[in-house]
Design a protein around this motif. Structure first.
Motif, short mmCIF file in Angstrom:
data_model
loop_
_atom_site.label_atom_id
_atom_site.label_comp_id
_atom_site.label_asym_id
_atom_site.label_seq_id
_atom_site.Cartn_x
_atom_site.Cartn_y
_atom_site.Cartn_z
N GLN A 1 18.78 23.07 -2.85
CA GLN A 1 17.44 22.65 -3.17
C GLN A 1 17.53 21.41 -4.03
O GLN A 1 18.46 21.24 -4.80
CB GLN A 1 16.72 23.73 -3.96
N LYS A 2 16.54 20.56 -3.93
CA LYS A 2 16.47 19.45 -4.85
C LYS A 2 15.10 19.44 -5.48
O LYS A 2 14.09 19.70 -4.83
CB LYS A 2 16.86 18.14 -4.19
N LEU A 3 15.07 19.21 -6.78
CA LEU A 3 13.85 19.26 -7.55
C LEU A 3 13.58 17.90 -8.18
O LEU A 3 14.50 17.27 -8.70
CB LEU A 3 13.97 20.32 -8.66
N PHE A 54 16.24 13.09 -8.74
CA PHE A 54 16.19 14.52 -8.47
C PHE A 54 17.28 15.27 -9.24
O PHE A 54 18.32 14.70 -9.59
CB PHE A 54 16.40 14.81 -6.98
N ASN A 55 17.02 16.55 -9.48
CA ASN A 55 18.03 17.49 -9.96
C ASN A 55 18.35 18.41 -8.79
O ASN A 55 17.52 18.65 -7.92
CB ASN A 55 17.52 18.30 -11.15
N TYR A 56 19.57 18.94 -8.76
CA TYR A 56 20.04 19.71 -7.61
C TYR A 56 20.45 21.11 -8.02
O TYR A 56 21.03 21.31 -9.08
CB TYR A 56 21.23 19.00 -6.97
N ILE A 57 20.17 22.07 -7.14
CA ILE A 57 20.61 23.45 -7.32
C ILE A 57 21.40 23.84 -6.08
O ILE A 57 20.90 23.75 -4.96
CB ILE A 57 19.41 24.41 -7.49
N LEU A 58 22.65 24.24 -6.28
CA LEU A 58 23.51 24.66 -5.18
C LEU A 58 23.56 26.18 -5.17
O LEU A 58 23.99 26.80 -6.14
CB LEU A 58 24.91 24.07 -5.33
N ASN A 70 39.12 21.22 0.31
CA ASN A 70 38.90 19.97 1.06
C ASN A 70 37.72 20.10 2.03
O ASN A 70 36.93 19.16 2.17
CB ASN A 70 40.16 19.55 1.81
N ASP A 71 37.62 21.24 2.70
CA ASP A 71 36.49 21.44 3.61
C ASP A 71 35.17 21.47 2.85
O ASP A 71 34.16 20.91 3.30
CB ASP A 71 36.66 22.74 4.40
N LEU A 72 35.18 22.12 1.68
CA LEU A 72 33.98 22.19 0.85
C LEU A 72 33.59 20.79 0.37
O LEU A 72 32.42 20.40 0.41
CB LEU A 72 34.21 23.12 -0.34
N GLN A 73 34.57 20.01 -0.04
CA GLN A 73 34.31 18.65 -0.49
C GLN A 73 33.71 17.79 0.64
O GLN A 73 32.72 17.10 0.44
CB GLN A 73 35.59 18.01 -1.01
N ASN A 74 34.30 17.87 1.81
CA ASN A 74 33.80 17.10 2.95
C ASN A 74 32.38 17.53 3.33
O ASN A 74 31.53 16.69 3.63
CB ASN A 74 34.73 17.24 4.15
N GLU A 75 32.14 18.83 3.31
CA GLU A 75 30.81 19.35 3.64
C GLU A 75 29.76 18.86 2.64
O GLU A 75 28.68 18.42 3.02
CB GLU A 75 30.84 20.88 3.68
N LEU A 76 30.09 18.92 1.36
CA LEU A 76 29.14 18.47 0.34
C LEU A 76 28.90 16.97 0.44
O LEU A 76 27.76 16.50 0.28
CB LEU A 76 29.63 18.85 -1.06
N MET A 77 29.95 16.20 0.69
CA MET A 77 29.79 14.76 0.85
C MET A 77 28.84 14.45 2.01
O MET A 77 27.94 13.62 1.87
CB MET A 77 31.14 14.09 1.08
N SER A 82 23.62 12.59 3.76
CA SER A 82 22.49 12.66 4.70
C SER A 82 21.20 13.03 3.98
O SER A 82 20.12 12.59 4.38
CB SER A 82 22.78 13.65 5.82
N ASN A 83 21.28 13.82 2.93
CA ASN A 83 20.11 14.26 2.18
C ASN A 83 19.54 13.16 1.31
O ASN A 83 18.37 13.14 1.01
CB ASN A 83 20.47 15.48 1.34
N LYS A 84 20.39 12.22 0.91
CA LYS A 84 19.93 11.11 0.05
C LYS A 84 18.90 10.27 0.77
O LYS A 84 17.93 9.79 0.17
CB LYS A 84 21.11 10.24 -0.36
N ASP A 85 19.06 10.10 2.05
CA ASP A 85 18.15 9.27 2.83
C ASP A 85 16.80 9.92 3.09
O ASP A 85 15.82 9.25 3.35
CB ASP A 85 18.80 8.91 4.18
#
Length: 86
Positions: A1-3, A54-58, A70-77, A82-85
């Motif tokens: 979520q982003k607030l 924005f503030n973010y909640i993971l 590494n998979d987690l890092q790539n997924e978050l990146m 994509s969410n920034k846009d």
């Protein structure tokens, strides 16, 4: 979520939710440490990955225990880029 953030300091804040459904405290703490480490790295180029107003909640799901660092890092990146846009 982003607030939407009301602060003017333009530094995004992050919250992590890792419930007991994920596993025992050792596992939950390891996941939180991994997430904090990844976010710390991504913040070095924050304009690329984060909308600064924005503030973010993971919120972690149970399958996160099966994912490597590494998979987690790539997924978050990918997600943050994509969410920034949007």
């Amino acid at each position: 979520q982003k607030l939407q953030s009301n602060e003017v300091n333009k530094v995004p804040q992050f919250g992590f939710t890792v419930t007991k459904k994920i596993g025992p405290a050792i596992i939950r703490n390891k996941i939180k440490r991994s997430l904090k480490s990844i976010i710390r790295e991504l913040l070095k180029c924050k304009g690329k990955y984060f909308n600064l107003s924005f503030n973010y909640i993971l919120i972690c799901k149970k399958d996160i225990v099966k994912v490597s660092y590494n998979d987690l890092q790539n997924e978050l990146m990918d997600k943050f880029k994509s969410n920034k846009d949007s």
